[in-house]
Design a protein around this motif. Structure first.
Motif, short mmCIF file in Angstrom:
data_model
loop_
_atom_site.label_atom_id
_atom_site.label_comp_id
_atom_site.label_asym_id
_atom_site.label_seq_id
_atom_site.Cartn_x
_atom_site.Cartn_y
_atom_site.Cartn_z
N GLU A 143 -23.44 -11.53 29.82
CA GLU A 143 -22.91 -10.55 30.78
C GLU A 143 -21.47 -10.86 31.20
O GLU A 143 -20.80 -10.01 31.79
CB GLU A 143 -23.82 -10.45 32.02
CG GLU A 143 -23.91 -11.69 32.91
CD GLU A 143 -24.90 -12.74 32.42
OE1 GLU A 143 -25.40 -12.61 31.28
OE2 GLU A 143 -25.18 -13.69 33.18
N VAL A 144 -21.00 -12.07 30.93
CA VAL A 144 -19.62 -12.41 31.28
C VAL A 144 -18.83 -12.94 30.08
O VAL A 144 -17.85 -13.68 30.25
CB VAL A 144 -19.55 -13.43 32.45
CG1 VAL A 144 -19.97 -12.78 33.75
CG2 VAL A 144 -20.41 -14.67 32.17
N THR A 145 -19.25 -12.58 28.89
CA THR A 145 -18.48 -12.98 27.71
C THR A 145 -17.89 -11.75 27.04
O THR A 145 -18.32 -10.63 27.29
CB THR A 145 -19.32 -13.77 26.69
OG1 THR A 145 -20.28 -12.89 26.10
CG2 THR A 145 -20.03 -14.93 27.34
N ARG A 146 -16.90 -12.00 26.19
CA ARG A 146 -16.13 -10.87 25.65
C ARG A 146 -16.46 -10.60 24.18
O ARG A 146 -15.65 -10.04 23.46
CB ARG A 146 -14.65 -11.12 25.84
CG ARG A 146 -14.09 -12.28 25.07
CD ARG A 146 -12.75 -12.75 25.64
NE ARG A 146 -12.94 -13.67 26.74
CZ ARG A 146 -11.98 -14.21 27.47
NH1 ARG A 146 -10.74 -13.93 27.23
NH2 ARG A 146 -12.26 -15.05 28.45
N ASN A 147 -17.62 -11.04 23.74
CA ASN A 147 -17.98 -10.73 22.35
C ASN A 147 -19.45 -10.33 22.25
O ASN A 147 -20.25 -10.59 23.14
CB ASN A 147 -17.70 -11.94 21.45
CG ASN A 147 -18.65 -13.08 21.72
OD1 ASN A 147 -18.83 -13.46 22.89
ND2 ASN A 147 -19.26 -13.64 20.70
N ALA A 148 -19.74 -9.65 21.15
CA ALA A 148 -21.12 -9.31 20.82
C ALA A 148 -21.39 -9.91 19.45
O ALA A 148 -20.58 -9.78 18.54
CB ALA A 148 -21.31 -7.80 20.78
N VAL A 149 -22.54 -10.59 19.33
CA VAL A 149 -22.91 -11.19 18.05
C VAL A 149 -23.79 -10.18 17.31
O VAL A 149 -24.82 -9.75 17.83
CB VAL A 149 -23.66 -12.52 18.25
CG1 VAL A 149 -24.04 -13.12 16.90
CG2 VAL A 149 -22.81 -13.49 19.05
N ILE A 150 -23.34 -9.81 16.12
CA ILE A 150 -23.97 -8.70 15.40
C ILE A 150 -24.33 -9.14 13.98
O ILE A 150 -23.50 -9.69 13.26
CB ILE A 150 -22.99 -7.50 15.34
CG1 ILE A 150 -22.68 -7.02 16.77
CG2 ILE A 150 -23.56 -6.37 14.50
CD1 ILE A 150 -21.52 -6.04 16.86
N ALA A 151 -25.58 -8.88 13.61
CA ALA A 151 -26.02 -9.22 12.25
C ALA A 151 -25.56 -8.13 11.28
O ALA A 151 -25.63 -6.95 11.59
CB ALA A 151 -27.54 -9.35 12.22
N VAL A 152 -25.07 -8.60 10.14
CA VAL A 152 -24.70 -7.65 9.08
C VAL A 152 -25.67 -7.91 7.93
O VAL A 152 -25.47 -8.82 7.12
CB VAL A 152 -23.23 -7.88 8.63
CG1 VAL A 152 -22.79 -6.81 7.65
CG2 VAL A 152 -22.31 -7.91 9.84
N PRO A 153 -26.76 -7.12 7.88
CA PRO A 153 -27.87 -7.44 6.97
C PRO A 153 -27.43 -7.56 5.52
O PRO A 153 -27.87 -8.47 4.81
CB PRO A 153 -28.84 -6.27 7.15
CG PRO A 153 -28.47 -5.63 8.44
CD PRO A 153 -27.01 -5.89 8.63
N GLU A 154 -26.54 -6.66 5.08
CA GLU A 154 -26.18 -6.70 3.65
C GLU A 154 -25.40 -7.94 3.28
O GLU A 154 -25.24 -8.27 2.10
CB GLU A 154 -25.44 -5.41 3.25
CG GLU A 154 -24.09 -5.19 3.91
CD GLU A 154 -24.18 -4.44 5.24
OE1 GLU A 154 -25.23 -4.51 5.92
OE2 GLU A 154 -23.17 -3.80 5.62
N LYS A 155 -24.90 -8.67 4.27
CA LYS A 155 -24.16 -9.91 3.99
C LYS A 155 -24.91 -11.16 4.45
O LYS A 155 -24.39 -12.28 4.34
CB LYS A 155 -22.79 -9.88 4.71
CG LYS A 155 -21.98 -8.62 4.49
CD LYS A 155 -20.86 -8.84 3.50
CE LYS A 155 -20.02 -7.58 3.40
NZ LYS A 155 -19.01 -7.65 2.36
N SER A 156 -26.08 -10.96 5.05
CA SER A 156 -26.86 -12.09 5.60
C SER A 156 -26.05 -12.98 6.51
O SER A 156 -26.16 -14.21 6.46
CB SER A 156 -27.45 -12.95 4.47
OG SER A 156 -28.38 -12.20 3.74
N VAL A 157 -25.20 -12.39 7.34
CA VAL A 157 -24.45 -13.19 8.31
C VAL A 157 -24.51 -12.52 9.68
O VAL A 157 -24.83 -11.34 9.81
CB VAL A 157 -22.96 -13.34 7.93
CG1 VAL A 157 -22.77 -14.24 6.74
CG2 VAL A 157 -22.30 -11.98 7.74
#
Lengths: 384, 384
Positions: A143-157
Motif C-alpha cells: 500500500e506504500v510502495t511504487r511498484n506492482a509485481v506482475i507475472a508474465v506467463p508466456e515468459k515464466s517471469v
C-alpha cells in the motif's frame, strides 16, 4: 546521508478506519472500480458505504497473483465502465492489481509498454487515477510502495511495473481486516513483513529515515509475530503486525532489500510458491551467510553492527552476537512451521538456475555485500 | 492507535542536494517563480541551474514575515508572468510565502477567501501548482507542513491558510544551505526545531508515526544544538539540526503541538518577535508548569512518562526526573543566549491579553492537559 523519500499521499492507520472509507473516497469521482479477492467478506460492504455518498461501484474479483492477462481484463472492464478511481482491498496481489489498473486508467497503450525487463519499460506519462489501497493481510506493505509485481506467463517471469505515480493516493490500513486471517497465511505474510524491515536495515542503501521505521518495527515483529501465530485473536498482536507491515513497505520503498528478496523474485517466477513463504524460507540462511561473509571480508561494515543490533533486539539478550539473531530467526521459522524450500518443491538441481537468475536481481543489489556464487548456493542449501 | 499521515510528495535530504535542483524541477513546467529572501546567496544560482534544462525563472524577493499585502503582490506577479510552478528558498517566512503563491496560482479569488479566522476559510478547490520548498534555516520544518502562517496587518493577527494541497510537491533539504546561518539565528531557529519535536511527543494526539520522528530527533537536538551554537562550522552538527528541523515539521504536521506554540502565535501577532525566539523563551516554563500540573491532576498520564523520557535523553542521566528536563532546557536557553520575554518587549501588564488570546489557539488544544489561567500566567512569569 542521502535520502529520497516518497510515500502514499495519505496514510491512515487504525482499527475500524475502514468505516471511514466513504468520507475518504468522497471527491475522488462518481464511480469506483473495486478490486478484491473472492474470499474478502469485508469488501462486500464497500458498495453500500460508497452509495451513502453517491458514489457508484464496479465490483471486480481477482484470483491468484497478478498476471498480464488478469490485469488486462481488469483494465478493460474499468475503462469500459468509465471508472474515476480505484479501490483495492486484499493481500499484496490485489493491492498490486489495483495499482496497475489505476495507472492504466489514465495512461494509454498496453500493459507491456510499461513493464520492466520483458516489456518496453516506458515511463508513465500521467499520474494514476486516485487509488485507495486497503490491505487485508500483514503483509506486503504494498500500500506504500511504487511498484506492482506482475507475472508474465508466456515468459515464466515476474517483473515490476514501477513509477512514482503508482504510489497510492491513500493507504488505508485497518488492522481489523487482518483479524480473521488463517494461521498459515498469518505466518507467511508476517514473515514477509518481518523480512521487509530486516533487509532495508542492513542493506547498502540504509538511511536515517528508513532506519527509524526498522528500529521501531523489528522488536515489535519479534514480539508479536510468534504471539499472533499462537493466538490469532490477540488483537494487540494483530495491530502490531499491521504496523510492522506498513513499516516494511515504507522501508523497502525508500531503501533497498537484500538476498532474501533477491531470491524470492526468481523463485516465485519458477515455482508456485507465495512470495512471503519464499522470503521466510531463506531469511535465516541469508542472515547466517551474510554475517559470515561480512566477518570475513568486511569486518568494519556498519551492516555487521546492525546484524548485532538486530540480534540483541530479537533475542532480548544484550550480549547476543550477530549469529544468535540468525539462529533465533531459524527457530522462529520452525515455530511458525514455515515450509522449507524443499517443501516448496525446490531441489538441489534447481540451485544453479536460481542463483543465475537471482544474482543480478534488483533486490540482490541491495544486499550488504556482494555474495559469491558459492555463498548464494550455501543459502539455498541451508534453506532446503 | 489512530494515524492520519501526509507529507510532501517527495522529501530529498542531503548535503549538496541543491545541485540536483534542475533535475528535480524538470517536467514541472516552462517557467518557475522563485521566492527568496534578499540575503540568500545560494538562491542566485537557481536561474542558471534551471536554464540548463530550459526552464525560465521569475525572481521574486520577499522581506520580513509573510503578510496579506506581500503575498498578494507575489501572487499577482506570478499570475501575470504565467509561472507554471514555484520554488521557495529561505527560512520559514519564504517557504510559507511560496506555499501560498503555489496555492493561489491554481485557485481563483483573493487570499482572504482562504484564510482561517479572519478570512472566509474556504477550502482550496484545486491542487496547488508544483512547489519545491528549499529551507535555508534549521528551522521551521515548514517544507513538510500543510499551512502558511500569514500576518493580516489591519487585524494585528497572524492566521493560517491551511490545506492538504499546500504540502509541497518536493521538500529539498540541503544542510549546506544552513552552514552560513549567523549564531543568533542558529539559536532561535534551532530552538524552534527542538520545541517542535518535544511538543508533539507529549501532546494529547501523540501517535506511533510521529513518536518515531521525535524519539530520533530529541536526543540529536540536545547533542547538536549546543554544538552548532558554539561552532557554526561543525558540519555534522549542522546536518543533524537540519534533520531535527525536518523531523519537527513531520511531527507537528501529523500530531499536535502544545502551550509553547499556543503562546507563540498570539505573541507573534502582538510583538515584533520571531516565532522561534518566542517558542524558545517559553519552552522551559511550559515544561515546568505542564509537569507540575500533570503530577497534581493526571499523575497516570502517558505525557508525564514522556517528559521523564525526554529528561533522560537530554540530560544523559538514566535517573533524571521530568523536572530535570525542564531545568536542562532552561540552562540550554541561557547558554544559547535566548532572549527572555522581557527582552522581547513583553511586560507583565500584557499577560492578561496574551493568555486570553492564547487560551483557545489551535496549538494550545494539543497541550497534554488543559492549563488553568493561573498556570498560563505562571508560564509567562517564568519566561519573563
Amino acid at each position: 546521508m542521502q535520502i529520497d523519500f516518497a510515500t502514499a499521499g495519505r496514510i491512515i492507520f487504525g482499527a475500524g478506519k475502514m468505516n471511514e472509507l466513504a468520507q475518504i473516497a468522497n471527491g475522488m469521482g462518481e464511480k469506483a472500480f473495486l478490486v478484491r479477492s473472492k474470499s474478502q467478506p469485508a469488501a462486500q460492504k464497500v458498495p453500500d458505504l460508497l452509495k451513502s455518498v453517491g458514489i457508484g461501484c464496479v465490483d471486480h474479483i481477482v484470483q491468484g497473483e497478478p498476471s498480464t492477462p488478469s490485469i488486462r481484463a481488469a483494465v478493460e472492464k474499468a475503462r469500459s465502465e468509465k471508472c474515476d478511481f480505484v479501490i483495492g482491498m486484499g493481500g499484496g496481489s490485489v493491492i498490486d492489481t489495483g495499482k496497475a489498473v489505476a495507472a492504466m486508467l489514465s495512461n494509454n497503450g498496453d500493459l507491456m509498454d510499461y513493464l520492466e525487463v520483458v516489456g518496453l519499460g516506458h515511463k508513465l506519462e500521467q499520474p494514476s487515477k486516485p487509488y485507495i489501497a486497503i490491505p487485508t493481510t500483514a503483509g506486503t506493505g504494498s500500500e506504500v510502495t511504487r511498484n506492482a509485481v506482475i507475472a508474465v506467463p508466456e515468459k515464466s517471469v515476474k517483473v515490476s511495473m514501477r513509477s512514482p505515480y503508482m504510489l497510492p493516493e491513500v493507504a488505508l490500513v485497518d488492522p481489523e481486516l487482518t483479524y480473521s486471517v488463517p494461521q498459515t497465511v498469518t505466518a507467511s505474510t508476517g514473515m514477509d513483513a518481518f523480512v521487509q524491515v530486516i533487509e532495508p536495515y542492513v542493506c547498502n542503501a540504509a538511511n536515517p529515515m528508513v532506519d527509524m521505521f526498522c528500529r521501531d518495527a523489528i522488536p515489535q515483529a519479534a514480539q508479536y509475530l510468534p504471539a499472533v501465530y499462537q493466538d490469532g485473536a490477540n488483537q494487540k498482536a494483530r495491530d502490531a503486525m499491521a504496523w510492522v507491515s506498513l513499516m516494511g513497505g515504507l522501508s523497502l520503498a525508500n531503501a533497498k532489500l537484500g538476498a532474501a528478496h533477491g531470491f524470492a523474485g526468481p523463485i516465485g517466477g519458477m515455482f508456485p510458491a507465495a512470495h512471503g513463504a519464499i522470503c521466510a524460507a531463506v531469511i535465516a540462511g541469508v542472515m547466517q551467510v551474510n554475517i559470515r561473509a561480512l566477518q570475513e571480508r568486511e569486518p568494519q561494515s556498519p551492516s555487521l553492527q546492525r546484524y548485532a543490533e538486530i540480534a540483541r533486539w530479537i533475542t532480548g539478550d544484550d550480549q547476543a552476537a550477530p549469529e544468535d539473531g540468525a539462529e533465533w530467526m531459524s527457530s522462529l521459522c520452525r515455530q511458525l512451521q514455515i515450509p522449507s524450500l524443499g517443501r516448496l518443491g525446490i531441489q538441489p538441481s534447481d540451485f544453479e538456475l536460481i542463483v543465475e537468475k537471482s544474482q543480478h536481481s534488483s533486490s540482490m543489489k541491495g544486499n550488504p555485500l556482494v555474495l559469491t556464487k558459492t555463498e548464494l548456493i550455501r543459502i539455498l542449501e541451508l534453506s532446503l
